[in-house]
Design a protein around this motif. Structure first.
Motif, PDB file in Angstrom:
ATOM      1  N   VAL A 178       0.621  -1.159  -0.013  1.00  0.00           N
ATOM      2  CA  VAL A 178       0.122  -0.005  -0.243  1.00  0.00           C
ATOM      3  C   VAL A 178       0.834   1.200   0.008  1.00  0.00           C
ATOM      4  O   VAL A 178       0.769   2.365  -0.734  1.00  0.00           O
ATOM      5  N   LEU A 179       1.903   1.215   0.811  1.00  0.00           N
ATOM      6  CA  LEU A 179       2.727   2.458   1.068  1.00  0.00           C
ATOM      7  C   LEU A 179       3.576   2.325  -0.374  1.00  0.00           C
ATOM      8  O   LEU A 179       3.743   3.685  -0.725  1.00  0.00           O
ATOM      9  N   GLY A 180       4.039   1.416  -0.886  1.00  0.00           N
ATOM     10  CA  GLY A 180       4.652   1.336  -2.408  1.00  0.00           C
ATOM     11  C   GLY A 180       3.693   2.064  -3.396  1.00  0.00           C
ATOM     12  O   GLY A 180       4.167   2.941  -4.019  1.00  0.00           O
ATOM     13  N   GLY A 181       2.906   1.742  -3.279  1.00  0.00           N
ATOM     14  CA  GLY A 181       1.817   2.195  -4.237  1.00  0.00           C
ATOM     15  C   GLY A 181       1.193   3.733  -4.211  1.00  0.00           C
ATOM     16  O   GLY A 181       1.559   4.331  -5.261  1.00  0.00           O
ATOM     17  N   ALA A 182       1.360   4.084  -2.927  1.00  0.00           N
ATOM     18  CA  ALA A 182       0.978   5.402  -2.533  1.00  0.00           C
ATOM     19  C   ALA A 182       2.066   6.562  -3.032  1.00  0.00           C
ATOM     20  O   ALA A 182       1.949   7.527  -3.550  1.00  0.00           O
ATOM     21  N   ILE A 183       3.210   5.947  -2.597  1.00  0.00           N
ATOM     22  CA  ILE A 183       4.677   6.771  -3.086  1.00  0.00           C
ATOM     23  C   ILE A 183       4.786   6.786  -4.434  1.00  0.00           C
ATOM     24  O   ILE A 183       5.066   7.801  -5.064  1.00  0.00           O
ATOM     25  N   GLY A 184       4.417   5.614  -5.217  1.00  0.00           N
ATOM     26  CA  GLY A 184       4.643   5.642  -6.696  1.00  0.00           C
ATOM     27  C   GLY A 184       3.652   6.391  -7.273  1.00  0.00           C
ATOM     28  O   GLY A 184       3.967   7.225  -8.113  1.00  0.00           O
ATOM     29  N   GLY A 209       4.520   9.795  -9.546  1.00  0.00           N
ATOM     30  CA  GLY A 209       4.046   9.861 -10.845  1.00  0.00           C
ATOM     31  C   GLY A 209       3.349  11.252 -11.161  1.00  0.00           C
ATOM     32  O   GLY A 209       3.318  11.848 -11.971  1.00  0.00           O
ATOM     33  N   ILE A 210       2.519  11.553 -10.282  1.00  0.00           N
ATOM     34  CA  ILE A 210       1.933  12.878 -10.247  1.00  0.00           C
ATOM     35  C   ILE A 210       2.710  14.094 -10.371  1.00  0.00           C
ATOM     36  O   ILE A 210       2.453  15.041 -11.216  1.00  0.00           O
ATOM     37  N   THR A 269      -5.553  13.875 -17.953  1.00  0.00           N
ATOM     38  CA  THR A 269      -6.297  12.681 -18.341  1.00  0.00           C
ATOM     39  C   THR A 269      -5.453  11.319 -18.626  1.00  0.00           C
ATOM     40  O   THR A 269      -6.167  10.058 -18.181  1.00  0.00           O
ATOM     41  N   LYS A 270      -4.300  11.627 -19.360  1.00  0.00           N
ATOM     42  CA  LYS A 270      -3.606  10.230 -19.553  1.00  0.00           C
ATOM     43  C   LYS A 270      -3.089   9.645 -18.050  1.00  0.00           C
ATOM     44  O   LYS A 270      -3.121   8.509 -17.989  1.00  0.00           O
ATOM     45  N   THR A 271      -2.539  10.663 -17.484  1.00  0.00           N
ATOM     46  CA  THR A 271      -2.163  10.402 -16.254  1.00  0.00           C
ATOM     47  C   THR A 271      -3.119   9.710 -15.245  1.00  0.00           C
ATOM     48  O   THR A 271      -2.718   8.818 -14.589  1.00  0.00           O
ATOM     49  N   ARG A 272      -4.214  10.050 -15.341  1.00  0.00           N
ATOM     50  CA  ARG A 272      -5.468   9.497 -14.430  1.00  0.00           C
ATOM     51  C   ARG A 272      -5.625   8.128 -14.930  1.00  0.00           C
ATOM     52  O   ARG A 272      -5.747   7.491 -14.111  1.00  0.00           O
ATOM     53  N   LYS A 273      -5.616   7.783 -16.149  1.00  0.00           N
ATOM     54  CA  LYS A 273      -5.811   6.520 -16.719  1.00  0.00           C
ATOM     55  C   LYS A 273      -4.751   5.569 -16.236  1.00  0.00           C
ATOM     56  O   LYS A 273      -5.033   4.422 -15.983  1.00  0.00           O
ATOM     57  N   ASP A 274      -3.585   6.197 -16.581  1.00  0.00           N
ATOM     58  CA  ASP A 274      -2.390   5.249 -16.136  1.00  0.00           C
ATOM     59  C   ASP A 274      -2.395   4.878 -14.847  1.00  0.00           C
ATOM     60  O   ASP A 274      -2.225   3.638 -14.206  1.00  0.00           O
ATOM     61  N   LEU A 275      -2.781   5.968 -13.797  1.00  0.00           N
ATOM     62  CA  LEU A 275      -2.837   5.952 -12.369  1.00  0.00           C
ATOM     63  C   LEU A 275      -3.834   4.806 -12.021  1.00  0.00           C
ATOM     64  O   LEU A 275      -3.926   4.112 -11.256  1.00  0.00           O
TER      65      LEU A 275
END
Length: 124
Positions: free
Chosen positions: A12-18, A22-23, A31-37
């Motif tokens: 969970v922590l790794g996902g949040a940091i990533g 990324g943001i 929009t592309k960033t949100r899709k990727d996220l």
């Protein structure tokens, strides 16, 4: 904390940091960033669900093995105790038979002694 809890927390922590990195460093449109996220979040969620399922199955298997092991040890202990109890009962029965024989002999000897005393009194 258990190993699976630590792993879950790390995921969970790794996902949040990533996601945060990324943001901040996103070269693409929002929009592309949100899709990727969203895709990455779904993948992480699937990994997490898979790991939770594997952990649950592992815990269930371990619990079943522990139960079987306990039942085997319990049955073995009961069997051993039963054999020992049988041995004790057999020994007690042997001792009881010996005591009955001794008692019968003592009663016979006492009866013979009484008869001797009566005979001596009668002859005197």
């Amino acid at each position: 904390m258990s190993k699976s809890s630590n792993t879950l927390l790390a995921l969970v922590l790794g996902g949040a940091i990533g996601a945060a990195a990324g943001i901040l460093y996103a070269p693409d449109k929002g929009t592309k960033t949100r899709k990727d996220l969203s895709k990455k979040a779904k993948k992480e969620q699937e990994k997490l669900v898979k790991q939770l399922k594997e952990t649950r199955e592992s815990l269930t298997d371990n619990a079943q093995q522990a139960k079987l092991s306990f039942e085997e040890k319990l049955n073995s202990t009961i069997s051993t105790a039963s054999h020992k109890a049988d041995d004790v009962i057999a020994t007690l029965e042997t001792k009881l038979a010996e005591l009955r024989l001794q008692n019968a002999k003592l009663q016979k000897d006492a009866t013979v002694e009484k008869a001797k005393v009566k005979t001596e009194k009668a002859l005197s």
